[in-house]
Design a protein around this motif. Structure first.
Motif, PDB file in Angstrom:
ATOM      1  N   THR A   1       0.907  -1.251   0.074  1.00 20.82           N
ATOM      2  CA  THR A   1      -0.075  -0.147   0.025  1.00 20.82           C
ATOM      3  C   THR A   1       0.957   1.344   0.081  1.00 20.82           C
ATOM      4  N   ARG A   2       2.012   1.120   0.957  1.00 24.74           N
ATOM      5  CA  ARG A   2       2.958   2.352   0.999  1.00 24.74           C
ATOM      6  C   ARG A   2       3.478   2.714  -0.562  1.00 24.74           C
ATOM      7  N   ARG A   3       4.086   1.461  -1.096  1.00 27.89           N
ATOM      8  CA  ARG A   3       4.554   1.571  -2.472  1.00 27.89           C
ATOM      9  C   ARG A   3       3.490   2.312  -3.615  1.00 27.89           C
ATOM     10  N   VAL A   4       2.398   1.810  -3.365  1.00 30.50           N
ATOM     11  CA  VAL A   4       1.128   2.359  -4.259  1.00 30.50           C
ATOM     12  C   VAL A   4       1.039   3.901  -4.073  1.00 30.50           C
TER      13      VAL A   4
ATOM     14  N   ALA B   1       1.602   6.767  -6.733  1.00 31.56           N
ATOM     15  CA  ALA B   1       0.675   7.839  -7.125  1.00 31.56           C
ATOM     16  C   ALA B   1       1.169   9.184  -6.981  1.00 31.56           C
ATOM     17  N   LYS B   2       1.921   9.344  -6.109  1.00 29.52           N
ATOM     18  CA  LYS B   2       2.406  10.652  -5.570  1.00 29.52           C
ATOM     19  C   LYS B   2       3.244  11.036  -6.727  1.00 29.52           C
ATOM     20  N   GLU B   3       4.480  10.187  -7.091  1.00 29.01           N
ATOM     21  CA  GLU B   3       5.422  10.348  -7.857  1.00 29.01           C
ATOM     22  C   GLU B   3       5.074  10.649  -9.491  1.00 29.01           C
ATOM     23  N   LYS B   4       4.097   9.897  -9.736  1.00 28.91           N
ATOM     24  CA  LYS B   4       3.878   9.761 -11.209  1.00 28.91           C
ATOM     25  C   LYS B   4       2.528  11.029 -11.393  1.00 28.91           C
TER      26      LYS B   4
ATOM     27  N   GLU C   1       2.584  -4.988 -12.150  1.00 32.35           N
ATOM     28  CA  GLU C   1       1.232  -5.261 -12.661  1.00 32.35           C
ATOM     29  C   GLU C   1       0.184  -4.195 -11.956  1.00 32.35           C
ATOM     30  N   LEU C   2       0.232  -4.270 -10.878  1.00 26.76           N
ATOM     31  CA  LEU C   2      -0.312  -3.400 -10.115  1.00 26.76           C
ATOM     32  C   LEU C   2      -0.110  -1.599 -10.462  1.00 26.76           C
ATOM     33  N   PHE C   3       0.733  -1.396 -10.965  1.00 27.72           N
ATOM     34  CA  PHE C   3       0.883  -0.018 -11.357  1.00 27.72           C
ATOM     35  C   PHE C   3       0.342   0.179 -12.634  1.00 27.72           C
ATOM     36  N   GLU C   4       0.541  -0.758 -13.477  1.00 24.38           N
ATOM     37  CA  GLU C   4      -0.011  -0.613 -14.995  1.00 24.38           C
ATOM     38  C   GLU C   4      -1.533  -0.581 -14.632  1.00 24.38           C
ATOM     39  N   ARG C   5      -2.145  -1.360 -13.559  1.00 24.99           N
ATOM     40  CA  ARG C   5      -3.498  -1.082 -13.580  1.00 24.99           C
ATOM     41  C   ARG C   5      -3.916   0.151 -12.994  1.00 24.99           C
TER      42      ARG C   5
ATOM     43  N   SER D   1      -6.401   2.698 -14.880  1.00 20.31           N
ATOM     44  CA  SER D   1      -7.675   3.220 -14.063  1.00 20.31           C
ATOM     45  C   SER D   1      -7.820   4.854 -14.319  1.00 20.31           C
ATOM     46  N   PHE D   2      -6.408   5.486 -14.404  1.00 24.60           N
ATOM     47  CA  PHE D   2      -6.271   6.872 -14.400  1.00 24.60           C
ATOM     48  C   PHE D   2      -6.785   7.242 -15.626  1.00 24.60           C
TER      49      PHE D   2
END
Length: 224
Positions: free
Chosen positions: A108-111, A115-118, A209-213, A217-218
């Motif tokens: 969750t912290r990496r998510v 989201a913050k950085e990108k 995979e999670l970041f791609e998803r 979503s974005f």
């Protein structure tokens, strides 16, 4: 009475941002002072290295401390106005200089970091009664991209009462229908299951995979 504990609940100081905001460091303590708008008082906020927060309100001319802002059961329009002016400053400091520390899962912290950085998206805690749930949204359309929730695995249909941190993401209906296996991918928890799906943030789905998803979503939340 000043609601210091409520404003800074589940928050930890980011000392780089404190300095950028205007806090000065002395003897392992960060201090910030300013005149309260519309009043004859000054507010001084001190944040220690271990995260303790101290607030002092003083008369701008005499320097005498105005202790009524810290007392329970005080009433009257004047003191209420001073308290509200203080809380405006404290809320700005909390939003600008503190990180929210609700979610414990490493994934969750990496998510949140991704989201913050990108996308420069930060968690918004919209529900007072459910302060361990948050949303991330696009800044242009204000549409939700991510919903972060803390739920029992049993509510996802799993045979466990263990609490899990999960992410809800937007998806296209055809893709969601293919994805849902009730093992790694679940119907959107508390969301429209035709357009949202859920993943447990417990490393079962890899970050890549999670970041791609999240990116998908974005895109789905853009203006039509």
């Amino acid at each position: 009475m000043l609601n210091i504990s409520g404003i800074f609940k589940n928050k930890t100081p980011n000392f780089k941002r404190l300095a950028k905001f205007g806090f000065t460091e002395l003897n392992a303590c960060f201090t910030y002072s300013k005149k309260l708008d519309g009043t004859e008082f000054d507010i001084t906020v001190k944040v220690s290295k271990d995260g303790e927060i101290h607030v002092r309100v003083t008369d701008s001319e005499t320097g005498e401390e105005y202790v009524l802002v810290h007392l329970l059961d005080v009433s009257g329009g004047f003191v209420t106005g001073v308290i509200l002016a203080c809380e405006d400053v404290l809320q700005e400091i909390a939003d600008s200089c503190f990180d929210t520390d609700v979610f414990k899962s490493s994934q969750t912290r990496r998510v949140l970091e991704y989201a913050k950085e990108k996308y420069k998206m930060f968690p918004e805690f919209l529900w007072e009664k459910f302060d361990d749930n948050a949303v991330l949204r696009r800044q242009d359309t204000k549409k939700w991209i991510v919903v972060l929730l803390t739920v029992s695995r049993r509510k996802l249909g799993l045979d466990s009462d263990e609490i899990a941190e999960v992410i809800d993401l937007r998806g296209e209906p055809q893709e969601i229908a293919r994805l849902i296996d009730n093992s790694l991918y679940f119907g959107g928890y508390h969301m429209n299951k035709k357009h949202w799906y859920t993943i447990c943030l417990d490393e079962t789905v890899p970050d890549e995979e999670l970041f791609e998803r999240i990116d998908k979503s974005f895109e789905l939340a853009k203006k039509k």
